[in-house]
Design a protein around this motif. Structure first.
Motif, short mmCIF file in Angstrom:
data_model
loop_
_atom_site.label_atom_id
_atom_site.label_comp_id
_atom_site.label_asym_id
_atom_site.label_seq_id
_atom_site.Cartn_x
_atom_site.Cartn_y
_atom_site.Cartn_z
N ARG A 16 -32.96 -0.79 37.27
CA ARG A 16 -34.38 -0.98 36.94
C ARG A 16 -34.73 -0.36 35.59
N ILE A 17 -34.19 0.82 35.29
CA ILE A 17 -34.55 1.49 34.04
C ILE A 17 -33.70 1.05 32.86
N SER A 18 -32.58 0.36 33.12
CA SER A 18 -31.68 0.00 32.03
C SER A 18 -31.63 -1.50 31.77
N PHE A 20 -33.75 -3.97 33.21
CA PHE A 20 -35.03 -4.68 33.28
C PHE A 20 -36.17 -3.97 32.57
N SER A 21 -35.89 -2.88 31.88
CA SER A 21 -36.91 -2.17 31.11
C SER A 21 -36.22 -1.28 30.09
N THR A 22 -37.03 -0.63 29.27
CA THR A 22 -36.50 0.29 28.26
C THR A 22 -36.76 1.75 28.65
N THR A 23 -37.00 2.00 29.94
CA THR A 23 -37.29 3.36 30.39
C THR A 23 -36.10 4.29 30.15
N ARG A 33 -26.84 1.94 27.08
CA ARG A 33 -27.36 0.90 27.98
C ARG A 33 -26.26 0.12 28.70
N ASP A 295 -41.03 2.44 22.04
CA ASP A 295 -40.00 2.21 23.06
C ASP A 295 -38.86 3.22 22.93
#
Length: 299
Positions: A16-18, A20-23, A33, A295
Motif C-alpha cells: 500500500r505504501i510503496s 499504490f502511493s508515495t508514502t 521502492r 512527495d
C-alpha cells in the motif's frame, strides 16, 4: 492460520505504501521502492500459500490421532477381532496374569491415587493431544501494530520536532569546482543543502547579491527575530536523518511544520574564522509562500 493472516496483512501494508502511493518516501529514499514492492509481494504469497496448506485436509492430523486413536487400534477392537481373542491359547504365548480383584468398598479410603504424568492437567485420556492445540504466544499479535499504524494513521515524515533535537554535522570542505556559477536574473530555486554549501565553502561567493528560493518546513528558533527553513537529509532511511537549516530574518515565522517557499538573499558572515559549534547560514527574506508537503520530503 493466524500467522499466515499476519503475513498477508504485513504484505498488504508494504504494498500500500510503496506500490499504490508515495508514502514510503516518508521513511526511505526513492531507490528502495522496487525492494519494498518485492518484499510485500513475497509476504503475501507466503501468507496465501500457508492458508491454502492450512485449509487443505491432511492425513494423520494431530487432532484425529489425539481424539480418535490410531487406525490400528480401531481395526482390532470389537468382538471377534484379533484383539478380543484369547491370546493365552496360542502356542508360545505366556498367559497374562489374572487381574487383581476390585477392592471392597471402604478399603481404598485414605489411599492416594498415583496418576501418570501424561494424565496431569486433563481428566480424560486425550490430554496429550491438547497440549499442542492452542496457538502461539500472544506477544506475536504485536506484529499487527505497524500494520494498523500504516492503514489508520500513516506516520508523516520527520518534522520540526526531530529537527530541533537532532544535531547538524559541521560543514564539509568541498572542492572549488563543486559549485557552478548561478545563471539567470530571477530568483534561483536551490536545495537547502546547496545553499549551505555555497555559503560556507564557495570561495567565489556566488551567492552574493543573488535572490534564491528555498523550500522547506518551519522550525522555530530560540533567537528572537529569526526562524529556520529546514529540510531533513537522509543517506538510507529516516533513522539516519539530520537537519539542514538556514536562518531566515525579516519575515514573521509561520507555524511550525508549515511547508513554505521563502525567497531572499544571502547574508554574508562577518566573522573571519568559523566559530566553535554549529553555525547556520542566514537569509534575508523578501517573500514567503505556503506550499503543500512535497512527495519527496527529504534531500
Amino acid at each position: 492460520m493466524t500467522q499466515n493472516l499476519v503475513l498477508i496483512m504485513l504484505g498488504c501494508a508494504v504494498l500500500r505504501i510503496s506500490a499504490f502511493s508515495t508514502t514510503y518516501l516518508n521513511y526511505v529514499k526513492p531507490g528502495f521502492r522496487p525492494f519494498l514492492i518485492g518484499s510485500g509481494a513475497v509476504l503475501m504469497i507466503l501468507g496465501v500459500a500457508g492458508l491454502i496448506q492450512a485449509w487443505r485436509p491432511g492425513k494423520g492430523s494431530p487432532g484425529a490421532e489425539a481424539h480418535g486413536g490410531s487406525p490400528e487400534r480401531h481395526a482390532h477392537s470389537g468382538d471377534g477381532s484379533p484383539d478380543s481373542r484369547d491370546l493365552s491359547a496360542e502356542p508360545g504365548r505366556t498367559p497374562s496374569p489374572e487381574p487383581e480383584p476390585e477392592p471392597e468398598p471402604g478399603h481404598d479410603r485414605g489411599r492416594e491415587r498415583v496418576r501418570h504424568p501424561r494424565d496431569r492437567g486433563h481428566g480424560h485420556g486425550h490430554g496429550h493431544g491438547h497440549d499442542h492445540a492452542h496457538g502461539g504466544p500472544r506477544v506475536a499479535w504485536l506484529m499487527c501494530l505497524p500494520v494498523f499504524a500504516i492503514f489508520m494513521i500513516a506516520p508523516p515524515a520527520l518534522g520540526s520536532f526531530a529537527a530541533a533535537r537532532s544535531e547538524t554535522p559541521p560543514p564539509r570542505g568541498q572542492a572549488l569546482t563543486a559549485f557552478t556559477p548561478l545563471s539567470g536574473d530571477g530568483p534561483v530555486d536551490m536545495p537547502v543543502g546547496e545553499f549551505i554549501g555555497r555559503a560556507w565553502d564557495d570561495d567565489s561567493r556566488s551567492l552574493t547579491g543573488r535572490a534564491v528560493r528555498l523550500t522547506g518546513f518551519v522550525v522555530p528558533s530560540k533567537k528572537k527575530g529569526q526562524w529556520y527553513v529546514t529540510r531533513m537529509q537522509i543517506a538510507c532511511c529516516a533513522a539516519d536523518a539530520f537537519p539542514l537549516k538556514v536562518a531566515v530574518k525579516g519575515i514573521q515565522a509561520p507555524p511550525p511544520d508549515t511547508w513554505v517557499e521563502v525567497t531572499g538573499t544571502w547574508i554574508p558572515q562577518t566573522f573571519g574564522k568559523m566559530p566553535n559549534g554549529v553555525v547556520y547560514p542566514q537569509l534575508s527574506g523578501t517573500d514567503l509562500v505556503k506550499v503543500d508537503t512535497p512527495d519527496e520530503p527529504y534531500e
